[in-house]
Each structure stands twice: as C-alpha cells, then as structure tokens.
Design a protein around this motif. Structure first.
Motif, mmCIF file in Angstrom:
data_model
loop_
_atom_site.group_PDB
_atom_site.id
_atom_site.type_symbol
_atom_site.label_atom_id
_atom_site.label_comp_id
_atom_site.label_asym_id
_atom_site.label_seq_id
_atom_site.Cartn_x
_atom_site.Cartn_y
_atom_site.Cartn_z
ATOM 1 N N TRP A 50 39.626 51.935 -28.741
ATOM 2 C CA TRP A 50 40.793 52.160 -29.592
ATOM 3 C C TRP A 50 40.849 53.623 -30.017
ATOM 4 O O TRP A 50 39.817 54.229 -30.330
ATOM 5 N N VAL A 51 42.064 54.168 -30.053
ATOM 6 C CA VAL A 51 42.257 55.536 -30.526
ATOM 7 C C VAL A 51 43.379 55.563 -31.559
ATOM 8 O O VAL A 51 44.241 54.680 -31.592
ATOM 9 N N GLN A 52 43.346 56.587 -32.394
ATOM 10 C CA GLN A 52 44.461 56.908 -33.280
ATOM 11 C C GLN A 52 44.995 58.277 -32.878
ATOM 12 O O GLN A 52 44.212 59.202 -32.636
ATOM 13 N N LEU A 53 46.315 58.406 -32.819
ATOM 14 C CA LEU A 53 46.922 59.687 -32.484
ATOM 15 C C LEU A 53 46.840 60.633 -33.676
ATOM 16 O O LEU A 53 47.087 60.234 -34.815
ATOM 17 N N LYS A 54 46.523 61.884 -33.387
ATOM 18 C CA LYS A 54 46.391 62.873 -34.461
ATOM 19 C C LYS A 54 47.700 63.052 -35.227
ATOM 20 O O LYS A 54 47.697 63.238 -36.450
ATOM 21 N N ASN A 55 48.831 62.963 -34.507
ATOM 22 C CA ASN A 55 50.102 63.208 -35.196
ATOM 23 C C ASN A 55 50.498 62.081 -36.145
ATOM 24 O O ASN A 55 51.490 62.191 -36.864
ATOM 25 N N GLY A 56 49.720 60.991 -36.166
ATOM 26 C CA GLY A 56 49.997 59.911 -37.110
ATOM 27 C C GLY A 56 48.974 59.799 -38.220
ATOM 28 O O GLY A 56 49.105 58.944 -39.110
ATOM 29 N N GLU A 57 47.954 60.657 -38.193
ATOM 30 C CA GLU A 57 46.864 60.539 -39.165
ATOM 31 C C GLU A 57 47.337 60.714 -40.603
ATOM 32 O O GLU A 57 46.922 59.972 -41.497
ATOM 33 N N GLN A 58 48.196 61.703 -40.844
ATOM 34 C CA GLN A 58 48.643 61.961 -42.211
ATOM 35 C C GLN A 58 49.493 60.812 -42.733
ATOM 36 O O GLN A 58 49.378 60.422 -43.903
ATOM 37 N N ASP A 59 50.344 60.258 -41.867
ATOM 38 C CA ASP A 59 51.172 59.119 -42.283
ATOM 39 C C ASP A 59 50.301 57.933 -42.687
ATOM 40 O O ASP A 59 50.564 57.269 -43.697
ATOM 41 N N LEU A 60 49.260 57.655 -41.899
ATOM 42 C CA LEU A 60 48.373 56.536 -42.213
ATOM 43 C C LEU A 60 47.586 56.814 -43.489
ATOM 44 O O LEU A 60 47.408 55.916 -44.325
ATOM 45 N N LYS A 61 47.123 58.035 -43.650
ATOM 46 C CA LYS A 61 46.373 58.400 -44.852
ATOM 47 C C LYS A 61 47.222 58.178 -46.105
ATOM 48 O O LYS A 61 46.764 57.582 -47.088
ATOM 49 N N GLU A 62 48.466 58.632 -46.060
ATOM 50 C CA GLU A 62 49.346 58.478 -47.216
ATOM 51 C C GLU A 62 49.676 57.010 -47.463
ATOM 52 O O GLU A 62 49.728 56.559 -48.616
ATOM 53 N N LEU A 63 49.893 56.242 -46.385
ATOM 54 C CA LEU A 63 50.181 54.819 -46.547
ATOM 55 C C LEU A 63 49.009 54.099 -47.200
ATOM 56 O O LEU A 63 49.196 53.306 -48.133
ATOM 57 N N GLU A 64 47.793 54.369 -46.730
ATOM 58 C CA GLU A 64 46.639 53.666 -47.286
ATOM 59 C C GLU A 64 46.350 54.100 -48.721
ATOM 60 O O GLU A 64 45.879 53.289 -49.531
ATOM 61 N N GLU A 65 46.631 55.343 -49.046
ATOM 62 C CA GLU A 65 46.474 55.775 -50.436
ATOM 63 C C GLU A 65 47.430 55.008 -51.345
ATOM 64 O O GLU A 65 47.048 54.547 -52.426
ATOM 65 N N GLU A 66 48.680 54.861 -50.905
ATOM 66 C CA GLU A 66 49.650 54.118 -51.704
ATOM 67 C C GLU A 66 49.292 52.638 -51.757
ATOM 68 O O GLU A 66 49.427 51.987 -52.803
ATOM 69 N N LEU A 67 48.825 52.085 -50.622
ATOM 70 C CA LEU A 67 48.429 50.679 -50.589
ATOM 71 C C LEU A 67 47.288 50.414 -51.566
ATOM 72 O O LEU A 67 47.299 49.414 -52.297
ATOM 73 N N ASN A 68 46.305 51.296 -51.604
ATOM 74 C CA ASN A 68 45.186 51.120 -52.529
ATOM 75 C C ASN A 68 45.650 51.218 -53.979
ATOM 76 O O ASN A 68 45.179 50.467 -54.842
ATOM 77 N N PHE A 69 46.573 52.126 -54.255
ATOM 78 C CA PHE A 69 47.116 52.263 -55.609
ATOM 79 C C PHE A 69 47.859 50.990 -56.017
ATOM 80 O O PHE A 69 47.663 50.461 -57.116
ATOM 81 N N ARG A 70 48.697 50.468 -55.118
ATOM 82 C CA ARG A 70 49.480 49.274 -55.425
ATOM 83 C C ARG A 70 48.599 48.043 -55.588
ATOM 84 O O ARG A 70 48.770 47.265 -56.533
ATOM 85 N N MET A 71 47.644 47.858 -54.670
ATOM 86 C CA MET A 71 46.828 46.651 -54.704
ATOM 87 C C MET A 71 45.885 46.634 -55.899
ATOM 88 O O MET A 71 45.524 45.561 -56.393
ATOM 89 N N SER A 72 45.477 47.795 -56.371
ATOM 90 C CA SER A 72 44.607 47.832 -57.548
ATOM 91 C C SER A 72 45.329 47.326 -58.792
ATOM 92 O O SER A 72 44.696 46.921 -59.767
ATOM 93 N N ARG A 73 46.663 47.310 -58.739
ATOM 94 C CA ARG A 73 47.459 46.887 -59.889
ATOM 95 C C ARG A 73 48.229 45.591 -59.653
ATOM 96 O O ARG A 73 48.553 44.887 -60.609
#
Length: 215
Positions: free
Chosen positions: A30-53
């Motif tokens: 499995w690979v992740q494309l470099k041009n999508g890394e920032q989008d995934l990082k931001e999504l998971e940061e928001e997901l963690n913020f939302r799920m904690s609440r």
C-alpha cells in the motif's frame, strides 16, 4: 454517501511520489500519494478533535451496523476512518479496514462509531499496489515468507515513486516502484530489479502472476 477510492485509471502515467505504508509481498503493498498527505493530515486532525467531543453522540447500535459501512475507530492514540468488513456476532467483534492506511483491525462493537459525512468527501488515501511483470523464482502459488520479510525491510515506511503500468479496480494498480535509499536522500533503487538481483523474484512476460498474497 460513502467514501470513494482513488481512481488509478485517471492518475498520470508519470512518476508519482509516495510513501510506502504497508508491505505484504512484492504483489501486495500500500502507498499514499505525497500530494494527498496534507489533506489526510488535516482531515485526521479534525476527526480527532470532533471525536474527542462527540463520540458518545455517534454510537452505533450493533443491529444498525452493516458490512461496507463507513465508521470511525481508535487506532492506537488516534481516531481514523474505517470500513466495516465483517462481524463475529458470537464475540461482538467487528473487523474494520483502515482504507487510508492499508490495515485491518478488530474492535468491539462498542468501540465502533458513526463517521460523520464531512469526513467522507476525501477518497481513501491508501492505494493497493503490486509490482508489474514480477513473479517468484520457483513455481509456487505463494510468495515465500523470506521474500515477504525482505520486502518489508527494504520498502515499508520508505519514500518512493510509483509509475502506474496497469490500473486495476479503483484504488489499485500494478506499478513500477522506485524506493528512496535509507539515509541517502538522492539515492534510489528499483524494487523489482533489486529483488531479482537478490534472488527473490524473476522477470515475467505477463503483467501479473497468480502468487498469493497479491493485489
């Protein structure tokens, strides 16, 4: 709404910079494309913020769960997107595929939560790959454990570049893989050629072979 896979048929046939996130064999990684890394990082940061609440408001009753349902689960210390693959009703366990990270995990039904629609727009960031025109050195239907272990040592967690040779279903492709050498930012090696030189693979005339595990 459900999370879509990256359509590999629409990706460029030039070099795509990637991170190799998981390796099972020369024909399954499995690979992740470099041009999508920032989008995934931001999504998971928001997901963690939302799920904690909001996790307690997103509980799913076991009888409401279904195969291929998008969910949120904890993976180590982080919340991640997942897809339900199957159930074990006897043990109240659920198998979840982490489509962004190429991994499967089991969780209790009480640990699987509804994924809000806002987190379903970004396609799964994990692309399933196999090396094109590559087969085992012996006539076998299973890749030797030694070869798979070597692939993990050489490839897993490394930066690299894929070139799509033959798109498969959405989110999957047979590729040429170049891997960045450890501790050498400017050095790369061809994955297939290296396995051939080390006696763990051979060049085939068919784009793929029947050797498990495979994409």
């Amino acid at each position: 709404m459900e999370i879509q896979h990256i359509n590999t048929d629409l990706l460029t046939r030039g070099r795509l910079e990637t991170t190799i996130i998981r390796v099972e064999s020369p024909l399954l990684f499995w690979v992740q494309l470099k041009n999508g890394e920032q989008d995934l990082k931001e999504l998971e940061e928001e997901l963690n913020f939302r799920m904690s609440r909001r996790a307690k408001y997103l509980y799913i009753w076991p009888d409401q769960m279904r195969v291929d349902m998008d969910v949120a689960v904890r993976d180590r210390q982080s919340w991640r997107r997942g897809l339900i693959k199957k159930f074990n009703r006897a043990t109240s366990m659920v198998q979840v595929s982490l489509g962004d990270w190429g991994r499967l995990l089991w969780r209790r039904t009480s640990e699987v939560f509804l994924l809000e629609e806002r987190f379903q727009h970004l396609p799964w960031q994990g692309i399933i790959c196999g090396l094109a025109y590559t087969g085992p050195v012996t006539d076998t239907s299973t890749w030797p454990k030694e070869t798979n272990d070597l692939c993990r040592i050489l490839f897993e967690g490394q930066r690299g570049w894929i070139k799509i040779i033959h798109p498969l279903r959405k989110g999957a492709a047979l590729v040429k893989l170049e891997v960045q050498q450890k501790n050498s930012p400017n050095g790369t090696f061809d994955a297939r050629d290296t396995l051939i030189q080390l006696g763990h693979a051979e060049l085939r005339t068919r784009v793929t072979v029947d050797a498990y595990p495979a994409v």
